[in-house]
Scaffold this motif. Structure first.
Motif, PDB file in Angstrom:
ATOM      1  N   LYS A   1      -7.306  -1.211  -9.743  1.00 13.73           N
ATOM      2  CA  LYS A   1      -7.095   0.030 -10.472  1.00 13.73           C
ATOM      3  C   LYS A   1      -5.337  -0.351 -11.291  1.00 13.73           C
ATOM      4  O   LYS A   1      -5.447  -0.271 -12.859  1.00 13.73           O
ATOM      5  CB  LYS A   1      -6.879   1.651  -9.647  1.00 13.73           C
ATOM      6  CG  LYS A   1      -8.525   1.686  -9.607  1.00 13.73           C
ATOM      7  CD  LYS A   1      -8.293   3.054  -8.744  1.00 13.73           C
ATOM      8  CE  LYS A   1      -8.920   4.142 -10.163  1.00 13.73           C
ATOM      9  NZ  LYS A   1      -8.508   4.995  -9.330  1.00 13.73           N
ATOM     10  N   LEU A   2      -4.331  -0.160 -10.746  1.00 11.77           N
ATOM     11  CA  LEU A   2      -3.240  -0.494 -11.142  1.00 11.77           C
ATOM     12  C   LEU A   2      -2.791  -2.284 -12.157  1.00 11.77           C
ATOM     13  O   LEU A   2      -2.644  -1.819 -13.351  1.00 11.77           O
ATOM     14  CB  LEU A   2      -2.318  -0.294 -10.377  1.00 11.77           C
ATOM     15  CG  LEU A   2      -0.841  -0.865 -10.778  1.00 11.77           C
ATOM     16  CD1 LEU A   2       0.092   0.302 -11.749  1.00 11.77           C
ATOM     17  CD2 LEU A   2       0.335  -1.284 -10.341  1.00 11.77           C
TER      18      LEU A   2
ATOM     19  N   ILE B   1      -2.471   4.337 -11.794  1.00 13.13           N
ATOM     20  CA  ILE B   1      -3.603   3.827 -10.334  1.00 13.13           C
ATOM     21  C   ILE B   1      -4.373   4.840 -10.508  1.00 13.13           C
ATOM     22  O   ILE B   1      -5.488   4.305  -9.478  1.00 13.13           O
ATOM     23  CB  ILE B   1      -2.377   3.914  -8.883  1.00 13.13           C
ATOM     24  CG1 ILE B   1      -1.243   2.623  -9.743  1.00 13.13           C
ATOM     25  CG2 ILE B   1      -2.601   4.286  -7.325  1.00 13.13           C
ATOM     26  CD1 ILE B   1      -0.115   3.033  -8.158  1.00 13.13           C
ATOM     27  N   ARG B   2      -4.219   6.229 -10.523  1.00 15.01           N
ATOM     28  CA  ARG B   2      -5.196   7.168 -10.644  1.00 15.01           C
ATOM     29  C   ARG B   2      -6.212   7.240 -11.344  1.00 15.01           C
ATOM     30  O   ARG B   2      -7.505   7.773 -11.567  1.00 15.01           O
ATOM     31  CB  ARG B   2      -4.813   8.189 -10.980  1.00 15.01           C
ATOM     32  CG  ARG B   2      -3.444   8.647  -9.375  1.00 15.01           C
ATOM     33  CD  ARG B   2      -3.050  10.398  -9.326  1.00 15.01           C
ATOM     34  NE  ARG B   2      -2.601  11.072 -10.919  1.00 15.01           N
ATOM     35  CZ  ARG B   2      -1.315  10.600 -11.387  1.00 15.01           C
ATOM     36  NH1 ARG B   2      -0.483  10.421 -10.242  1.00 15.01           N
ATOM     37  NH2 ARG B   2      -0.520  11.123 -12.633  1.00 15.01           N
TER      38      ARG B   2
ATOM     39  N   SER C   1       1.023   6.623  -6.904  1.00 18.22           N
ATOM     40  CA  SER C   1       0.733   7.370  -6.994  1.00 18.22           C
ATOM     41  C   SER C   1       0.221   8.220  -7.431  1.00 18.22           C
ATOM     42  O   SER C   1      -0.291   9.467  -8.109  1.00 18.22           O
ATOM     43  CB  SER C   1      -1.164   6.551  -6.470  1.00 18.22           C
ATOM     44  OG  SER C   1      -1.035   7.080  -5.239  1.00 18.22           O
TER      45      SER C   1
ATOM     46  N   GLU D   1       0.665  -0.919   0.033  1.00 19.68           N
ATOM     47  CA  GLU D   1       0.231  -0.058   0.110  1.00 19.68           C
ATOM     48  C   GLU D   1       0.354   1.340  -0.135  1.00 19.68           C
ATOM     49  O   GLU D   1       0.323   2.305  -0.630  1.00 19.68           O
ATOM     50  CB  GLU D   1      -0.773   0.189   1.174  1.00 19.68           C
ATOM     51  CG  GLU D   1      -2.071  -1.242   0.987  1.00 19.68           C
ATOM     52  CD  GLU D   1      -3.050  -0.947  -0.317  1.00 19.68           C
ATOM     53  OE1 GLU D   1      -2.990   0.192  -0.900  1.00 19.68           O
ATOM     54  OE2 GLU D   1      -2.563  -1.762  -1.036  1.00 19.68           O
TER      55      GLU D   1
ATOM     56  N   GLU E   1      -8.489  -0.378  -3.283  1.00 23.45           N
ATOM     57  CA  GLU E   1      -8.572  -0.152  -4.583  1.00 23.45           C
ATOM     58  C   GLU E   1      -7.147   0.501  -5.810  1.00 23.45           C
ATOM     59  O   GLU E   1      -7.288  -0.019  -6.951  1.00 23.45           O
ATOM     60  CB  GLU E   1      -9.324   1.364  -4.890  1.00 23.45           C
ATOM     61  CG  GLU E   1     -10.217   1.716  -5.295  1.00 23.45           C
ATOM     62  CD  GLU E   1     -11.281   3.269  -5.397  1.00 23.45           C
ATOM     63  OE1 GLU E   1     -11.435   4.154  -6.376  1.00 23.45           O
ATOM     64  OE2 GLU E   1     -11.346   3.242  -4.503  1.00 23.45           O
ATOM     65  N   ASN E   2      -6.510   0.731  -4.962  1.00 22.02           N
ATOM     66  CA  ASN E   2      -5.263   1.222  -5.359  1.00 22.02           C
ATOM     67  C   ASN E   2      -4.293   0.269  -6.212  1.00 22.02           C
ATOM     68  O   ASN E   2      -3.959  -0.468  -7.756  1.00 22.02           O
ATOM     69  CB  ASN E   2      -4.260   1.506  -4.506  1.00 22.02           C
ATOM     70  CG  ASN E   2      -4.349   3.247  -4.541  1.00 22.02           C
ATOM     71  OD1 ASN E   2      -5.155   4.221  -5.612  1.00 22.02           O
ATOM     72  ND2 ASN E   2      -3.902   4.089  -3.397  1.00 22.02           N
ATOM     73  N   HIS E   3      -4.688  -1.365  -5.712  1.00 18.38           N
ATOM     74  CA  HIS E   3      -3.640  -2.047  -6.295  1.00 18.38           C
ATOM     75  C   HIS E   3      -4.898  -2.844  -7.652  1.00 18.38           C
ATOM     76  O   HIS E   3      -4.123  -3.006  -8.362  1.00 18.38           O
ATOM     77  CB  HIS E   3      -4.573  -3.545  -5.005  1.00 18.38           C
ATOM     78  CG  HIS E   3      -3.317  -4.208  -5.149  1.00 18.38           C
ATOM     79  ND1 HIS E   3      -3.153  -5.264  -4.861  1.00 18.38           N
ATOM     80  CD2 HIS E   3      -2.884  -4.998  -6.414  1.00 18.38           C
ATOM     81  CE1 HIS E   3      -2.413  -7.180  -5.057  1.00 18.38           C
ATOM     82  NE2 HIS E   3      -1.991  -6.264  -6.172  1.00 18.38           N
TER      83      HIS E   3
ATOM     84  N   LEU F   1       2.527   1.526  -3.313  1.00 19.99           N
ATOM     85  CA  LEU F   1       0.993   2.237  -4.578  1.00 19.99           C
ATOM     86  C   LEU F   1       0.709   3.580  -4.183  1.00 19.99           C
ATOM     87  O   LEU F   1       0.525   4.368  -5.311  1.00 19.99           O
ATOM     88  CB  LEU F   1       0.116   1.032  -4.276  1.00 19.99           C
ATOM     89  CG  LEU F   1       0.376  -0.020  -4.557  1.00 19.99           C
ATOM     90  CD1 LEU F   1      -0.985  -1.040  -4.118  1.00 19.99           C
ATOM     91  CD2 LEU F   1       0.445  -0.043  -6.289  1.00 19.99           C
ATOM     92  N   GLU F   2       0.638   3.870  -2.935  1.00 16.03           N
ATOM     93  CA  GLU F   2       0.354   5.514  -2.521  1.00 16.03           C
ATOM     94  C   GLU F   2       1.183   6.381  -3.042  1.00 16.03           C
ATOM     95  O   GLU F   2       1.639   7.245  -3.895  1.00 16.03           O
ATOM     96  CB  GLU F   2      -0.033   5.238  -1.135  1.00 16.03           C
ATOM     97  CG  GLU F   2      -0.597   6.817  -0.074  1.00 16.03           C
ATOM     98  CD  GLU F   2      -1.013   7.075   0.718  1.00 16.03           C
ATOM     99  OE1 GLU F   2      -1.330   8.399   1.148  1.00 16.03           O
ATOM    100  OE2 GLU F   2      -1.062   6.037   1.622  1.00 16.03           O
TER     101      GLU F   2
END
Length: 432
Positions: free
Chosen positions: A182-183, A127-128, A117, A110, A178-180, A113-114
């Protein structure tokens, strides 16, 4: 909270998915499991009648300055969603993602990923980026793959990177935040959009989408779309790449991949090539650099996906040269374009497990025996017979009892799993 979509398919699929995943992960890209479309490890099988892999040559790719207008390029891509798909929009709006933080045991991805992003890189944009309702593979199918994959493999199958750029310790599957998601979803959609013409040059739009569906199905079994999945033999990442497969792509496919992407009418495809294949180093094949296969810093999961499509293209060329365009066998196929493509797709997927030579050996035996004096007129019958010939006439590298069983069941297991996922995704196909 786990995604709400998992509740109606997990019970039905989990037993099947576990066996298929474990089968695929035991061998990596050369030995994996599925019926749809991926090039097998070229050096796994070496029968006398098969072409051998050329010596490895290191590629020194030209360094290209990064373009500065990536924002406008992504505007083009985002505005390309014109297809009316009300059901897709509804499915996306109903999606739920796991809530996890970097302090959670399975939240180790996380923070990275953050941080990614917030960057202006391709991965940061992915990611965005909002999920496209009309992506080539329905997002609901992608989410099913990731959720099922989390419980299908032992904790040790998911690795971090060591300080020396090799694989680190096993950490268990990362939560599907969600980030994971979407990537992974947006990466596969972008790579599929940019590579479908490359992998299926000259074919109809329908055939190109079926090839993408094949790649989706294959990756679904190999890694469950978890970018840090690693097999017991060291194959790693989305496409479960081994050293031999990486060497093959770097030597035989990478220059053509770059040319195809950078001449694509979609400018994001060129952007992807310049940022991940030109400005960055190619994926390295040495086991000491195995983290190249899974690391975000090295452009994954996008780079691993690009290599997966490139490897498939190489398999297609091998099969065409040895079977479908050869003077000895090409005239034996009396089939429609659709049915001939079905056989080719099955053989490509099989080759992901057996290697090109490992599929060519039983195929040639089949054509020289059962079809010695008659043409191939039914695709499904031929594929079923090929399954039997994987047992009867294996390549030398696949001659052991366990390998005969695995290779013969590889394509059927992948097909069965895909069909069940598609049924539980609302019926029809995972292709939009």
């Amino acid at each position: 909270m786990k995604p709400s979509t998992s509740s109606y398919f997990a019970k039905l699929l989990l037993m099947n998915v576990c066996s298929a995943f474990l089968l695929g992960m035991n061998y990596g890209i050369a030995p994996s499991s599925f019926e749809l479309a991926s090039k097998a490890q070229p050096t796994e099988a070496q029968p006398s009648d098969a072409e051998q892999i050329a010596p490895v040559i290191e590629h020194a790719l030209d360094q290209v300055n990064r373009a500065k207008n990536i924002q406008s390029l992504f505007g083009w891509f985002d505005n390309n969603s014109t297809k009316n798909c009300e059901d897709c929009v509804k499915q996306i709006s109903n999606m739920r993602y796991a809530q996890c933080s970097s302090s959670d045991k399975n939240g180790y991805m996380e923070k990275e990923l953050e941080n990614m992003s917030t960057s202006n890189s391709l991965l940061g944009r992915l990611i965005r980026k909002n999920i496209r309702p009309d992506s080539i593979i329905k997002p609901i199918c992608m989410q099913m793959s990731m959720e099922l994959g989390r419980s299908a493999l032992p904790r040790s199958s998911y690795k971090t990177c060591s300080k020396s750029n090799g694989y680190g310790s096993g950490v268990g599957a990362a939560c599907v935040s969600e980030n994971h998601f979407k990537l992974i979803n947006n990466s596969f959609d972008l790579v599929s959009t940019c590579m479908k013409d490359f992998i299926a040059s000259g074919e109809s739009d329908e055939m190109k989408k079926l090839d993408v569906r094949a790649v989706y199905a294959l990756v679904n079994v190999e890694s469950g779309f978890h970018m840090n999945a690693v097999s017991g033999t060291g194959a790693g990442g989305i496409g479960q790449f081994t050293s031999a497969a990486i060497k093959d792509v770097n030597l035989n496919e990478l220059p053509e991949v770059r040319n195809s992407l950078e001449s694509n009418s979609n400018p994001v495809c060129g952007r992807m090539s310049m940022e991940l294949l030109d400005s960055m180093s190619p994926m390295r094949d040495a086991s000491s650099k195995s983290c190249d296969r899974i690391s975000l810093k090295n452009g994954n999961p996008v780079k691993n996906m690009l290599y997966s499509f490139a490897y498939l293209r190489g398999v297609k060329k091998d099969l065409d040269r040895a079977i479908f365009k050869s003077k000895d066998f090409s005239k034996k196929f009396k089939l429609s374009e659709y049915d001939l493509a079905k056989i080719k797709r099955a053989m490509m997927v099989w080759s992901h497990n057996t290697g090109s030579a490992g599929t060519l050996t039983p195929t040639k035996a089949l054509l020289r025996t059962l079809y010695r004096n008659k043409p191939v007129t039914d695709a499904d019958t031929f594929i079923n017979q090929l399954q039997q010939y994987m047992q009867k006439y294996p390549a030398s590298a696949n001659a052991g009892r366990a390998r005969r069983k695995e290779t013969s069941q590889y394509f059927p297991k992948i097909t069965t799993l895909l069909n069940k996922i598609e049924t539980n995704a609302g019926g029809g196909s995972c292709v939009n």
